[in-house]
Design a protein around this motif. Structure first.
Motif, PDB file in Angstrom:
ATOM      1  N   VAL A   7     -17.300  98.770 -13.151  1.00 35.40           N
ATOM      2  CA  VAL A   7     -18.523  98.870 -12.340  1.00 35.40           C
ATOM      3  C   VAL A   7     -18.765  97.549 -11.591  1.00 35.40           C
ATOM      4  O   VAL A   7     -19.128  97.553 -10.404  1.00 35.40           O
ATOM      5  N   ASP A   8     -18.524  96.427 -12.256  1.00 36.39           N
ATOM      6  CA  ASP A   8     -18.685  95.123 -11.584  1.00 36.39           C
ATOM      7  C   ASP A   8     -17.765  95.031 -10.368  1.00 36.39           C
ATOM      8  O   ASP A   8     -18.160  94.540  -9.301  1.00 36.39           O
ATOM      9  N   GLN A   9     -16.540  95.490 -10.523  1.00 35.85           N
ATOM     10  CA  GLN A   9     -15.587  95.487  -9.390  1.00 35.85           C
ATOM     11  C   GLN A   9     -16.114  96.340  -8.234  1.00 35.85           C
ATOM     12  O   GLN A   9     -16.051  95.955  -7.072  1.00 35.85           O
ATOM     13  N   ILE A  10     -16.644  97.509  -8.587  1.00 35.15           N
ATOM     14  CA  ILE A  10     -17.137  98.443  -7.566  1.00 35.15           C
ATOM     15  C   ILE A  10     -18.266  97.806  -6.767  1.00 35.15           C
ATOM     16  O   ILE A  10     -18.260  97.825  -5.528  1.00 35.15           O
ATOM     17  N   PHE A  11     -19.209  97.188  -7.471  1.00 31.94           N
ATOM     18  CA  PHE A  11     -20.359  96.633  -6.741  1.00 31.94           C
ATOM     19  C   PHE A  11     -19.993  95.339  -6.025  1.00 31.94           C
ATOM     20  O   PHE A  11     -20.504  95.088  -4.936  1.00 31.94           O
ATOM     21  N   SER A  12     -19.089  94.569  -6.579  1.00 29.00           N
ATOM     22  CA  SER A  12     -18.755  93.328  -5.864  1.00 29.00           C
ATOM     23  C   SER A  12     -17.885  93.627  -4.641  1.00 29.00           C
ATOM     24  O   SER A  12     -18.022  92.972  -3.617  1.00 29.00           O
ATOM     25  N   LYS A  13     -17.033  94.609  -4.707  1.00 30.58           N
ATOM     26  CA  LYS A  13     -16.192  94.931  -3.539  1.00 30.58           C
ATOM     27  C   LYS A  13     -16.815  95.978  -2.624  1.00 30.58           C
ATOM     28  O   LYS A  13     -16.288  96.273  -1.559  1.00 30.58           O
ATOM     29  N   GLN A  14     -17.972  96.533  -3.098  1.00 27.33           N
ATOM     30  CA  GLN A  14     -18.640  97.585  -2.321  1.00 27.33           C
ATOM     31  C   GLN A  14     -17.664  98.722  -2.020  1.00 27.33           C
ATOM     32  O   GLN A  14     -17.584  99.219  -0.873  1.00 27.33           O
ATOM     33  N   SER A  15     -16.941  99.097  -3.025  1.00 31.42           N
ATOM     34  CA  SER A  15     -15.926 100.138  -2.844  1.00 31.42           C
ATOM     35  C   SER A  15     -15.673 100.862  -4.155  1.00 31.42           C
ATOM     36  O   SER A  15     -15.629 100.229  -5.218  1.00 31.42           O
ATOM     37  N   PHE A  16     -15.508 102.175  -4.063  1.00 24.20           N
ATOM     38  CA  PHE A  16     -15.022 102.925  -5.228  1.00 24.20           C
ATOM     39  C   PHE A  16     -13.781 103.712  -4.822  1.00 24.20           C
ATOM     40  O   PHE A  16     -13.501 104.793  -5.318  1.00 24.20           O
ATOM     41  N   LEU A  17     -13.017 103.056  -3.929  1.00 22.74           N
ATOM     42  CA  LEU A  17     -11.798 103.680  -3.409  1.00 22.74           C
ATOM     43  C   LEU A  17     -10.612 103.454  -4.341  1.00 22.74           C
ATOM     44  O   LEU A  17     -10.389 102.352  -4.830  1.00 22.74           O
ATOM     45  N   GLN A  52      -7.968  94.566  -0.753  1.00 23.45           N
ATOM     46  CA  GLN A  52      -9.352  94.081  -0.570  1.00 23.45           C
ATOM     47  C   GLN A  52     -10.344  95.221  -0.360  1.00 23.45           C
ATOM     48  O   GLN A  52     -11.559  95.003  -0.470  1.00 23.45           O
ATOM     49  N   TYR A  53      -9.868  96.420  -0.061  1.00 23.78           N
ATOM     50  CA  TYR A  53     -10.766  97.549   0.230  1.00 23.78           C
ATOM     51  C   TYR A  53     -10.892  98.542  -0.928  1.00 23.78           C
ATOM     52  O   TYR A  53     -11.652  99.506  -0.823  1.00 23.78           O
ATOM     53  N   CYS A  54     -10.126  98.344  -1.987  1.00 27.35           N
ATOM     54  CA  CYS A  54     -10.145  99.355  -3.058  1.00 27.35           C
ATOM     55  C   CYS A  54     -10.291  98.692  -4.421  1.00 27.35           C
ATOM     56  O   CYS A  54     -10.114  97.474  -4.547  1.00 27.35           O
ATOM     57  N   VAL A  55     -10.625  99.511  -5.409  1.00 24.93           N
ATOM     58  CA  VAL A  55     -10.742  98.990  -6.779  1.00 24.93           C
ATOM     59  C   VAL A  55      -9.675  99.579  -7.705  1.00 24.93           C
ATOM     60  O   VAL A  55      -9.582  99.182  -8.864  1.00 24.93           O
ATOM     61  N   ALA A  56      -8.927 100.547  -7.210  1.00 25.28           N
ATOM     62  CA  ALA A  56      -7.961 101.216  -8.088  1.00 25.28           C
ATOM     63  C   ALA A  56      -6.736 101.674  -7.297  1.00 25.28           C
ATOM     64  O   ALA A  56      -6.810 101.888  -6.084  1.00 25.28           O
ATOM     65  N   TYR A  57      -5.637 101.808  -8.032  1.00 24.10           N
ATOM     66  CA  TYR A  57      -4.420 102.426  -7.474  1.00 24.10           C
ATOM     67  C   TYR A  57      -3.985 103.552  -8.396  1.00 24.10           C
ATOM     68  O   TYR A  57      -4.102 103.430  -9.621  1.00 24.10           O
ATOM     69  N   LYS A  58      -3.480 104.613  -7.788  1.00 25.48           N
ATOM     70  CA  LYS A  58      -3.056 105.769  -8.586  1.00 25.48           C
ATOM     71  C   LYS A  58      -1.652 106.206  -8.169  1.00 25.48           C
ATOM     72  O   LYS A  58      -1.504 107.037  -7.269  1.00 25.48           O
ATOM     73  N   PRO A  59      -0.617 105.641  -8.810  1.00 31.01           N
ATOM     74  CA  PRO A  59       0.711 106.214  -8.570  1.00 31.01           C
ATOM     75  C   PRO A  59       0.821 107.563  -9.265  1.00 31.01           C
ATOM     76  O   PRO A  59       0.418 107.690 -10.426  1.00 31.01           O
ATOM     77  N   ASN A  60       1.320 108.548  -8.543  1.00 27.53           N
ATOM     78  CA  ASN A  60       1.562 109.859  -9.151  1.00 27.53           C
ATOM     79  C   ASN A  60       3.011 109.897  -9.608  1.00 27.53           C
ATOM     80  O   ASN A  60       3.936 109.715  -8.804  1.00 27.53           O
ATOM     81  N   ILE A 257      -6.429  99.944   7.902  1.00 29.97           N
ATOM     82  CA  ILE A 257      -7.520 100.438   8.762  1.00 29.97           C
ATOM     83  C   ILE A 257      -8.182 101.659   8.108  1.00 29.97           C
ATOM     84  O   ILE A 257      -9.407 101.774   8.049  1.00 29.97           O
ATOM     85  N   LYS A 258      -7.364 102.569   7.602  1.00 24.46           N
ATOM     86  CA  LYS A 258      -7.912 103.773   6.935  1.00 24.46           C
ATOM     87  C   LYS A 258      -8.687 103.403   5.669  1.00 24.46           C
ATOM     88  O   LYS A 258      -9.763 103.948   5.407  1.00 24.46           O
ATOM     89  N   ALA A 259      -8.134 102.475   4.892  1.00 22.69           N
ATOM     90  CA  ALA A 259      -8.805 102.077   3.646  1.00 22.69           C
ATOM     91  C   ALA A 259     -10.123 101.374   3.961  1.00 22.69           C
ATOM     92  O   ALA A 259     -11.143 101.623   3.309  1.00 22.69           O
ATOM     93  N   GLU A 260     -10.108 100.543   4.981  1.00 26.40           N
ATOM     94  CA  GLU A 260     -11.336  99.817   5.335  1.00 26.40           C
ATOM     95  C   GLU A 260     -12.423 100.799   5.802  1.00 26.40           C
ATOM     96  O   GLU A 260     -13.602 100.647   5.457  1.00 26.40           O
ATOM     97  N   ALA A 261     -12.012 101.811   6.559  1.00 19.68           N
ATOM     98  CA  ALA A 261     -12.990 102.796   7.043  1.00 19.68           C
ATOM     99  C   ALA A 261     -13.654 103.508   5.861  1.00 19.68           C
ATOM    100  O   ALA A 261     -14.882 103.698   5.829  1.00 19.68           O
ATOM    101  N   LEU A 262     -12.851 103.878   4.864  1.00 20.16           N
ATOM    102  CA  LEU A 262     -13.428 104.536   3.677  1.00 20.16           C
ATOM    103  C   LEU A 262     -14.316 103.566   2.909  1.00 20.16           C
ATOM    104  O   LEU A 262     -15.397 103.934   2.444  1.00 20.16           O
ATOM    105  N   GLN A 263     -13.869 102.316   2.798  1.00 22.24           N
ATOM    106  CA  GLN A 263     -14.677 101.319   2.071  1.00 22.24           C
ATOM    107  C   GLN A 263     -16.042 101.141   2.737  1.00 22.24           C
ATOM    108  O   GLN A 263     -17.060 101.035   2.044  1.00 22.24           O
ATOM    109  N   LYS A 264     -16.057 101.145   4.045  1.00 23.79           N
ATOM    110  CA  LYS A 264     -17.337 100.957   4.763  1.00 23.79           C
ATOM    111  C   LYS A 264     -18.283 102.134   4.486  1.00 23.79           C
ATOM    112  O   LYS A 264     -19.482 101.951   4.290  1.00 23.79           O
TER     113      LYS A 264
END
Ligand SMILES: O=c1ccn([C@@H]2O[C@H](COP(=O)(O)O)[C@@H](O)[C@H]2O)c(=O)[nH]1
Length: 274
Positions: A7-17, A52-60, A257-264
Motif C-alpha cells: 500500500v505504501d508503494q501504491i500511494f507513494s508512486k500514485q499507481s496500482f499498475l 517508475q509507473y508501476c508497482v508490480a510485474y506479472k510474468p505469465n 508511454i502506455k504505462a504512464e497514461a495508465l498511471q496518470k
C-alpha cells in the motif's frame, strides 16, 4: 512483501499498475532476435522503461514454459533482475497452480523458495488442501481465481446453487477460512464491470488482482468505481496493451508511454479516496 509495504508503494508512486510480462518470442521486435536471450533482453528493456509507473510485474508462466529450458532461463533471469534492481516491486507469478496437497507443496516450494517470488495465482477448484500449502509462507501471497476476465467465466463461476450463491461467491466466502487479507488476494477480471459491487460484498477488504484492462477492453474507471477501497485494494494488470505498444525498436519507449497514461488515470482515482 506485506500489505502495508504494498500500500505504501501504491500511494507513494500514485499507481496500482501491474505490468504483465507475457513475452511471446513471436512478438519480440526484430532488433532483439539475434541476441543470445531475446526474451530476457525484451523484459529488461520493458522493466527499465516502465518501473517508475508501476508497482508490480506479472510474468505469465505459459509464455516461458512454452520455450522449454531456454524459456525458464529467461524467466529466472527476469526475476533475478527485478529482485536486484527493483526490490520494491511486487512480483506475481501467474501460473494458476493447485493440486493435491503434497503436489501443491512442491509448487509452493518452486515459486516461494526457489524463485522467492511474492505471490502466485492459484486455482481454487480442488479445495482447501490444494490451497493451504501455499499459505505457509510469511510475506507471500496466494491470488485465488474468483471471477475471471474471459467469456468462459460464465460457464461455471456465475452459476448459482439452490441457495442462490454463485460459485465465485462461494470460492471467496469459503477461502476466507484458509487465508486472510494479509496473505490472500482474488483475481477478478476488469471486464466484469459492475460485478465488482458483488465482489466487494463478499470481500470488502481483500486486495484484488484485476487483469483485462487494455487488450481485453476492461474499463479502469468502472473497476475503480465499484472496486476501489480505502487503501486501494486493487492491482490492475495490463500485458499486451503495454509491452506490445510498438513492434519496432522504440518498443520500450512506447511501453513507457502506455504505462504512464495508465498511471496518470490511477493517480486521479487514488485522489478520490484520499
Ligand atoms: O481472469 C484472468 C486471469 C488471468 N489473466 C491473465 O492476465 C493477463 C492479461 O493479459 P492482457 O494482454 O492484458 O489481456 C494474461 O497473462 C492472462 O493470462 C486474465 O487475462 N484474466
Amino acid at each position: 512483501m506485506n500489505r502495508k509495504q504494498l500500500v505504501d508503494q501504491i500511494f507513494s508512486k500514485q499507481s496500482f499498475l501491474c505490468v504483465g510480462l507475457d513475452t511471446d518470442i513471436k512478438k519480440v521486435p526484430e532488433c532483439l532476435l539475434n541476441n543470445e536471450d531475446p526474451i530476457f533482453d525484451f523484459n529488461k528493456a520493458i522493466i527499465d522503461a516502465t518501473a517508475q509507473y508501476c508497482v508490480a510485474y506479472k510474468p505469465n508462466l505459459a509464455f516461458y514454459e512454452c520455450m522449454g529450458v531456454k524459456g525458464m532461463i529467461s524467466f529466472e533471469r527476469t526475476i533475478k533482475y527485478l529482485k536486484e534492481n527493483y526490490p520494491d516491486h511486487f512480483i506475481i507469478a501467474d501460473a494458476k497452480r493447485g493440486d493435491i496437497g503434497n503436489t501443491s507443496s512442491m509448487y509452493a516450494r518452486t515459486f516461494f523458495e526457489e524463485y522467492d517470488i511474492d505471490s502466485l495465482t492459484v486455482a481454487p477448484y480442488m479445495g482447501e488442501d490444494s490451497v493451504t500449502p501455499f499459505l505457509n509462507y510469511e510475506g507471500k501471497w496466494v491470488i485465488l481465481l474468483a471471477l475471471t476476465s474471459n467469456k468462459g467465466s460464465h460457464d461455471f463461476q456465475l452459476t448459482a446453487d439452490q441457495d442462490g450463491e454463485r460459485l465465485f461467491e462461494k470460492v471467496i466466502r469459503k477461502s476466507q477460512a484458509w487465508g486472510d487479507e494479509q496473505n490472500m488476494m482474488y483475481v477478478v477480471g476488469a471486464t466484469q464491470g459492475s460485478m465488482f459491487q458483488d465482489i466487494r460484498k463478499v470481500a470488502p477488504n481483500h486486495f484484488l488482482l484485476v487483469p483485462g484492462v487494455g487488450a481485453q477492453g476492461g474499463s479502469l474507471q468502472e473497476v475503480c468505481k465499484y472496486g476501489i477501497i480505502k487503501d486501494c485494494g486493487l492491482l490492475v494488470n495490463s500485458s499486451r496493451g503495454i509491452i506490445y505498444a510498438s513492434s519496432g525498436s522504440d518498443f520500450a519507449e512506447a511501453a513507457a508511454i502506455k504505462a504512464e497514461a495508465l498511471q496518470k488515470e490511477m493517480a486521479i482515482e487514488l485522489n478520490k479516496i484520499k
